[in-house]
Design a protein around this motif. Structure first.
Motif, PDB file in Angstrom:
ATOM      1  N   LEU A  18      44.086   1.249 -11.340  1.00  0.00           N
ATOM      2  CA  LEU A  18      43.418   2.336 -12.043  1.00  0.00           C
ATOM      3  C   LEU A  18      44.342   3.548 -12.104  1.00  0.00           C
ATOM      4  O   LEU A  18      45.083   3.812 -11.168  1.00  0.00           O
ATOM      5  N   ARG A  19      44.273   4.287 -13.203  1.00  0.00           N
ATOM      6  CA  ARG A  19      45.040   5.529 -13.303  1.00  0.00           C
ATOM      7  C   ARG A  19      44.321   6.519 -14.210  1.00  0.00           C
ATOM      8  O   ARG A  19      43.789   6.136 -15.248  1.00  0.00           O
ATOM      9  N   VAL A  20      44.306   7.784 -13.795  1.00  0.00           N
ATOM     10  CA  VAL A  20      43.881   8.857 -14.678  1.00  0.00           C
ATOM     11  C   VAL A  20      44.911   9.965 -14.593  1.00  0.00           C
ATOM     12  O   VAL A  20      45.445  10.257 -13.530  1.00  0.00           O
ATOM     13  N   SER A  21      45.221  10.572 -15.726  1.00  0.00           N
ATOM     14  CA  SER A  21      46.095  11.736 -15.738  1.00  0.00           C
ATOM     15  C   SER A  21      45.235  12.970 -15.544  1.00  0.00           C
ATOM     16  O   SER A  21      44.019  12.928 -15.633  1.00  0.00           O
ATOM     17  N   THR A  22      45.852  14.086 -15.281  1.00  0.00           N
ATOM     18  CA  THR A  22      45.111  15.334 -15.067  1.00  0.00           C
ATOM     19  C   THR A  22      44.214  15.647 -16.254  1.00  0.00           C
ATOM     20  O   THR A  22      43.072  16.066 -16.098  1.00  0.00           O
ATOM     21  N   ALA A  23      44.719  15.417 -17.456  1.00  0.00           N
ATOM     22  CA  ALA A  23      43.968  15.756 -18.662  1.00  0.00           C
ATOM     23  C   ALA A  23      42.771  14.847 -18.891  1.00  0.00           C
ATOM     24  O   ALA A  23      41.855  15.180 -19.622  1.00  0.00           O
ATOM     25  N   GLU A  24      42.751  13.706 -18.258  1.00  0.00           N
ATOM     26  CA  GLU A  24      41.725  12.718 -18.544  1.00  0.00           C
ATOM     27  C   GLU A  24      40.612  12.657 -17.510  1.00  0.00           C
ATOM     28  O   GLU A  24      39.647  11.939 -17.665  1.00  0.00           O
ATOM     29  N   GLN A  25      40.730  13.412 -16.424  1.00  0.00           N
ATOM     30  CA  GLN A  25      39.776  13.282 -15.330  1.00  0.00           C
ATOM     31  C   GLN A  25      38.359  13.652 -15.747  1.00  0.00           C
ATOM     32  O   GLN A  25      37.402  13.183 -15.141  1.00  0.00           O
ATOM     33  N   ALA A  26      38.245  14.519 -16.734  1.00  0.00           N
ATOM     34  CA  ALA A  26      36.912  14.929 -17.188  1.00  0.00           C
ATOM     35  C   ALA A  26      36.350  13.992 -18.257  1.00  0.00           C
ATOM     36  O   ALA A  26      35.222  14.134 -18.689  1.00  0.00           O
ATOM     37  N   ASP A  27      37.131  13.002 -18.650  1.00  0.00           N
ATOM     38  CA  ASP A  27      36.717  12.067 -19.705  1.00  0.00           C
ATOM     39  C   ASP A  27      36.130  10.823 -19.070  1.00  0.00           C
ATOM     40  O   ASP A  27      36.834   9.999 -18.514  1.00  0.00           O
ATOM     41  N   SER A  28      34.850  10.653 -19.143  1.00  0.00           N
ATOM     42  CA  SER A  28      34.196   9.531 -18.473  1.00  0.00           C
ATOM     43  C   SER A  28      34.673   8.183 -18.981  1.00  0.00           C
ATOM     44  O   SER A  28      34.681   7.195 -18.252  1.00  0.00           O
ATOM     45  N   GLY A  29      35.117   8.129 -20.228  1.00  0.00           N
ATOM     46  CA  GLY A  29      35.591   6.855 -20.758  1.00  0.00           C
ATOM     47  C   GLY A  29      36.888   6.397 -20.142  1.00  0.00           C
ATOM     48  O   GLY A  29      37.217   5.218 -20.190  1.00  0.00           O
ATOM     49  N   ALA A  30      37.645   7.324 -19.591  1.00  0.00           N
ATOM     50  CA  ALA A  30      38.928   6.967 -18.984  1.00  0.00           C
ATOM     51  C   ALA A  30      38.901   7.233 -17.485  1.00  0.00           C
ATOM     52  O   ALA A  30      39.925   7.256 -16.831  1.00  0.00           O
ATOM     53  N   GLY A  31      37.701   7.466 -16.947  1.00  0.00           N
ATOM     54  CA  GLY A  31      37.579   7.780 -15.531  1.00  0.00           C
ATOM     55  C   GLY A  31      37.792   6.572 -14.643  1.00  0.00           C
ATOM     56  O   GLY A  31      37.745   5.429 -15.085  1.00  0.00           O
ATOM     57  N   LEU A  32      38.017   6.838 -13.389  1.00  0.00           N
ATOM     58  CA  LEU A  32      38.266   5.771 -12.427  1.00  0.00           C
ATOM     59  C   LEU A  32      37.082   4.812 -12.308  1.00  0.00           C
ATOM     60  O   LEU A  32      37.273   3.597 -12.238  1.00  0.00           O
ATOM     61  N   ASP A  33      35.870   5.349 -12.292  1.00  0.00           N
ATOM     62  CA  ASP A  33      34.705   4.484 -12.147  1.00  0.00           C
ATOM     63  C   ASP A  33      34.548   3.533 -13.336  1.00  0.00           C
ATOM     64  O   ASP A  33      34.229   2.352 -13.170  1.00  0.00           O
ATOM     65  N   ALA A  34      34.786   4.074 -14.537  1.00  0.00           N
ATOM     66  CA  ALA A  34      34.670   3.241 -15.733  1.00  0.00           C
ATOM     67  C   ALA A  34      35.727   2.142 -15.735  1.00  0.00           C
ATOM     68  O   ALA A  34      35.447   0.990 -16.086  1.00  0.00           O
ATOM     69  N   GLN A  35      36.941   2.487 -15.329  1.00  0.00           N
ATOM     70  CA  GLN A  35      38.004   1.487 -15.269  1.00  0.00           C
ATOM     71  C   GLN A  35      37.697   0.408 -14.228  1.00  0.00           C
ATOM     72  O   GLN A  35      37.914  -0.782 -14.465  1.00  0.00           O
ATOM     73  N   ARG A  36      37.210   0.853 -13.078  1.00  0.00           N
ATOM     74  CA  ARG A  36      36.888  -0.107 -12.014  1.00  0.00           C
ATOM     75  C   ARG A  36      35.818  -1.100 -12.477  1.00  0.00           C
ATOM     76  O   ARG A  36      35.919  -2.305 -12.242  1.00  0.00           O
ATOM     77  N   MET A  37      34.798  -0.595 -13.151  1.00  0.00           N
ATOM     78  CA  MET A  37      33.728  -1.462 -13.629  1.00  0.00           C
ATOM     79  C   MET A  37      34.265  -2.485 -14.635  1.00  0.00           C
ATOM     80  O   MET A  37      33.894  -3.670 -14.601  1.00  0.00           O
ATOM     81  N   THR A  38      35.137  -2.034 -15.525  1.00  0.00           N
ATOM     82  CA  THR A  38      35.723  -2.938 -16.521  1.00  0.00           C
ATOM     83  C   THR A  38      36.533  -4.039 -15.847  1.00  0.00           C
ATOM     84  O   THR A  38      36.447  -5.214 -16.225  1.00  0.00           O
ATOM     85  N   ILE A  39      37.315  -3.667 -14.862  1.00  0.00           N
ATOM     86  CA  ILE A  39      38.142  -4.641 -14.140  1.00  0.00           C
ATOM     87  C   ILE A  39      37.263  -5.649 -13.404  1.00  0.00           C
ATOM     88  O   ILE A  39      37.518  -6.856 -13.423  1.00  0.00           O
ATOM     89  N   GLU A  40      36.215  -5.155 -12.759  1.00  0.00           N
ATOM     90  CA  GLU A  40      35.301  -6.052 -12.036  1.00  0.00           C
ATOM     91  C   GLU A  40      34.629  -7.039 -12.997  1.00  0.00           C
ATOM     92  O   GLU A  40      34.501  -8.233 -12.677  1.00  0.00           O
ATOM     93  N   HIS A  41      34.205  -6.560 -14.161  1.00  0.00           N
ATOM     94  CA  HIS A  41      33.572  -7.435 -15.151  1.00  0.00           C
ATOM     95  C   HIS A  41      34.551  -8.467 -15.692  1.00  0.00           C
ATOM     96  O   HIS A  41      34.187  -9.630 -15.901  1.00  0.00           O
ATOM     97  N   GLU A  42      35.799  -8.043 -15.907  1.00  0.00           N
ATOM     98  CA  GLU A  42      36.813  -8.965 -16.423  1.00  0.00           C
ATOM     99  C   GLU A  42      37.090 -10.084 -15.414  1.00  0.00           C
ATOM    100  O   GLU A  42      37.177 -11.262 -15.780  1.00  0.00           O
ATOM    101  N   CYS A  43      37.212  -9.722 -14.151  1.00  0.00           N
ATOM    102  CA  CYS A  43      37.457 -10.733 -13.117  1.00  0.00           C
ATOM    103  C   CYS A  43      36.267 -11.675 -12.982  1.00  0.00           C
ATOM    104  O   CYS A  43      36.433 -12.894 -12.842  1.00  0.00           O
TER     105      CYS A  43
END
Length: 222
Positions: A18-43
């Motif tokens: 997972l990675r977020v840049s400083t500019a993206e931390q407020a963007d829920s679509g690119a947030g850590l939680d959203a990425q983690r959920m996508t990865i878990e679903h893919e696996c």
């Protein structure tokens, strides 16, 4: 976590990154939680066991340097702790064509699979490798276009006879971005580093941002 020997690595195992840049931390679509959920679903969809997830917070994807979690994730697949590295989006891994190509080659030589779930990229297939290369190219192109838009805006103002000044010539879209990053809690230094890493040109067309430059932009909005 202890590393496994290559010979004992299990197929159907994966690590996530997972990675977020400083500019993206407020963007829920690119947030850590959203990425983690996508990865878990893919696996889960593939029937893979997710061994571990590694996180880099507030760092740019322009370079592989300065990203300790990515170093750990790559080490995990290189030494066969897991058979695959899964990311929610390819640009979370890299926005550099050179780096992306290097990672694809590394995966092939080390015998692990890279999966980017947003594009259906799967380097265990030829089509998947080709798609990864294409999307990495467009990611780098996007960064360059952002910088070029700022330079073009500066040139247009010069041609129109506008008196140039650092604060007056910065395009509104970038001023708004600096304000949003600051409101999200980023320091002047982190904002400057993020803009520099993404090749966003300053008001004078320069490539390097400094905390004082960011502060001046914010003061101009008061």
């Amino acid at each position: 976590m202890a590393r496994r020997n290559r010979r004992t690595a299990l197929s159907g195992t994966a690590v996530g990154y997972l990675r977020v840049s400083t500019a993206e931390q407020a963007d829920s679509g690119a947030g850590l939680d959203a990425q983690r959920m996508t990865i878990e679903h893919e696996c889960a969809r593939r029937g893979w066991t997710l061994v571990e997830v590694f996180e880099d917070r507030g760092v740019s994807g322009k370079s592989l340097d300065g990203r300790p979690a990515l170093t750990e994730a790559l080490g995990a697949v290189d030494d066969r702790t897991a058979a695959a590295l899964v990311v929610a989006k390819l640009d979370r891994l890299s926005r550099s064509v050179h780096d992306a190509a290097g990672l694809l080659d590394r995966a092939q030589k080390s015998g692990w699979t890279l999966v980017a779930s947003d594009l259906g990229v799967d380097t265990s297939t030829s089509a998947g490798e080709a798609m990864a290369n294409v999307m990495a190219t467009f990611g780098q192109l996007e960064r360059r276009m952002i910088s070029q838009r700022a330079k073009d805006a500066l040139a247009a103002r010069k041609a129109a006879g506008v008196k140039l000044g650092r604060l007056r010539t910065l395009p509104d879209e970038f001023v708004e971005r600096v304000v949003e990053m600051r409101e999200a809690g980023s320091s002047f230094a982190k904002i400057a580093d993020a803009l520099t890493a993404e090749d966003v040109a300053t008001a004078q067309g320069g490539q390097r941002w400094y905390p004082s430059t960011v502060r001046a932009v914010l003061l101009s909005q008061r």
